[in-house]
Motif scaffolding. Structure first.
Motif: not given
Lengths: 317, 269
Positions: A228-232, A295-300, A304-305, A310-313
């Motif tokens: 559901i979330e990826t980042a540093s 389902s929420p979109p995956v913003v790469e 990314a969440a 955070h639909n706006t990206g």
């Protein structure tokens, strides 16, 4: 990231059980660069270990695995064959070793079988590996059995056994959960050293956000079979974007604060019947009507969440 | 060692609920004997939460079990409300002490009998020793379940059908249903997920305030102890090497071992 060593896109795993088919991993994307440490964080039952076992090829035959892309160093994964260049360490070091064989024999085994060492060379290499793991009196210790080792020492021997496979990717499945705080710190320091020394990629599975904060380059948070979330690491800890990640962080006691811990109420969904939309919506304080419909979109992106908030990206406040 | 003074104690001031003096415990006999507790001194005041930190094998659980009468001890003394506890508990001692002191354990699943329903588990302590009618007993069990955010219909379910956090709450309900004064928590959150840990810790804190409970909390998560405990004692190789106010001990550790423990804690310390 330039070119990921491990590249997994749209990985799904289903496990048939007596009570129905469990959708344990749903549409998971993972990428780890050479020498990078990715921490996969989540509660028990969220699918982190199943993801690791799928990569390793350790799932039972009855499990159905599907992925759009699954490559490690351009070699295909999920082929049902043994992955020579990936090694794994497990939560319980006592269960990792065969109790009736010496530690040395078991560390030498991959050297002889995978890499064609002679018995003598394998012995030398085993002692060297154990010494590298800061095990004193390594030659003597290699003739001992698992029950003669302490938990921390045994986990270090398990790392030695994993390294004997000469892996390029090391998967660590909660390697310090069964250890004391002080031993945990030693094992973590050792893993970090090895990663730099051998340019190892690492997939580190844990439920302890505190533990990975010092060691991981990036964090992927998993919930109900999805990432559901990826980042540093710093980005996830300082600016958690997904309400679930925020809830996890709020559940930790903070220094100099007597504020009540924010416990997360409810429980994760039953993965036999995964929710069609956002899996966290039911427990989410910020749930909107759309959360239970779509389902929420995956913003790469860099951060990314998978969340409608955070639909706006744009994820940073 | 740091003097045990200058620490504001919650609740009734200086009212010692439990006093441990020079407690010694060996395992084994003769040449093979191992000293597990070496002259342990510890006071617990009514209404406070005392943390007991240390690595595995340092004797934390053995100390807890000696207090609860699950182990006999060799020399020294344990006073509960100024009454000396016997070195070895008889069945009668157990019955009497069980009203005042209860324990919860690390693994909630293995601490509940898998073949009893939750109702049986909760009612057993009451059936054994209570003048309440059967109906009242069941009412009490239901009240406790609801206090633990479980449903009254859960009375007829078995332990295997609950999650870890729910099981730990059932364990707490079982321990508290007889209204003991001291609750010993032997690593109650080590086997739980982070989000569930917070639930249990909040619950323990609330129960302390509601019931005026006294808690002995064993663990190795120093960050959680800082949050929960009024005082902490650090054990190393069977001895208490340092004890005092939580903030004093964790912010300014005096003993080398405490410093090592604090330094190896991962975060937020």
């Amino acid at each position: 990231m330039s070119h990921p060593a491990l590249q997994i896109e749209a990985l799904s795993v289903t496990l048939p059980t007596a009570r129905g088919i469990v959708h344990a991993v749903r549409n998971v994307n993972l990428a780890i660069a050479a020498g990078e440490m990715l921490a996969l964080v989540g509660e028990s039952g969220c699918g982190k270990s199943v993801t690791a076992q799928a990569i390793m090829g350790l799932l039972p035959d009855s499990a159905r695995t599907h992925a759009h892309t699954a490559l490690f160093n351009k070699q295909p994964l999920l082929t049902g064959k043994y992955q020579k260049n990936i090694a794994m360490i497990f939560q319980n070091p006592m269960a990792t070793f065969n109790p009736v064989l010496t530690i040395g024999y078991q560390i030498a085994e991959p050297l002889r079988l995978l890499h064609g060492y002679s018995r003598k060379d394998a012995e030398h290499e085993t002692v060297r590996l154990l010494e590298r793991m800061q095990i004193a009196d390594a030659r003597q210790k290699s003739l001992r059995y698992a029950h003669e080792f302490s938990g921390g020492m045994l986990q270090r021997a398990a790392i030695a056994m994993a390294l004997a496979c000469k892996p390029e990717l090391l998967i660590a499945d909660e390697p310090t959960t069964a250890l004391d705080v002080s031993t945990q710190a030693e094992v973590m320091a050792l893993l970090t050293e090895l990663r730099v020394e051998k340019n190892l990629s690492m997939l580190f599975i844990t439920h302890d956000l505190g533990l990975v904060s010092h060691h991981a380059d990036r964090i992927a948070v998993m919930y109900a079979g999805e990432i559901i979330e990826t980042a540093s690491t710093s980005s996830v800890l300082d600016n958690p974007a997904h309400p679930y990640t925020r809830a996890l962080l709020a559940a930790l006691p903070i220094r100099h604060s007597n504020a009540r811990l924010a416990a997360l109420e409810g429980s994760p969904p039953d993965l036999r019947f995964p929710p069609p939309a956002c899996a966290f919506a039911e427990r989410c304080a910020k749930a909107m009507p759309i959360c239970i419909q779509q389902s929420p979109p995956v913003v790469e992106q860099h951060h990314a969440a998978r969340c409608w908030l955070h639909n706006t990206g744009h994820t940073h406040e | 060692m740091r003097p045990v003074v200058g620490c504001t104690i919650r609740g009734t001031h200086m009212n010692k609920l439990l006093r441990i003096e020079k407690l010694v415990k060996h395992f084994g006999h003769g040449k093979k004997a191992v000293t597990v507790l070496n002259h342990v001194d510890l006071d617990i005041h009514a209404g406070e939460i005392v943390g007991l930190a240390g690595e595995s094998g340092s004797g934390k659980s053995t100390l807890a079990r000696c207090i609860a009468g699950l182990h006999s001890y060799d020399s020294g003394a344990v006073y509960f409300q100024d009454a000396l506890l016997p070195k070895k508990f008889s069945a009668v001692d157990f019955c009497q002490q069980a009203k005042k002191l209860q324990m919860i354990f690390q693994d909630p699943l293995s601490s509940l009998n898998p073949r009893l329903t939750i109702g049986d588990i909760l009612l057993e302590p009451l059936r054994l020793n209570s003048d309440l009618s059967a109906e009242m007993q069941e009412q009490l069990a239901i009240q406790w379940l609801q206090r633990m955010s479980l449903k009254s219909s859960d009375l007829s379910r078995y332990p295997h059908s609950f999650s870890g956090g729910q099981l730990q709450r059932i364990g707490i309900a079982r321990a508290l249903i007889r209204q003991p004064q001291l609750l010993i928590c032997d690593e109650p959150i080590s086997a739980l997920d982070v989000s569930v840990q917070a639930q249990i810790i909040n619950l323990l804190k609330d129960l302390r305030d509601e019931l005026g409970l006294t808690l002995l909390f064993i663990g190795h998560d120093l960050a959680m102890m800082r949050y929960l405990c009024d005082r902490v004692a650090v054990m190393h190789q069977g001895e208490i090497v340092e004890q005092g106010c939580t903030t004093d001990v964790l912010e300014h550790p005096q003993h080398a071992y405490t410093r090592k423990l604090v330094n190896s804690s991962p975060i937020f310390l």
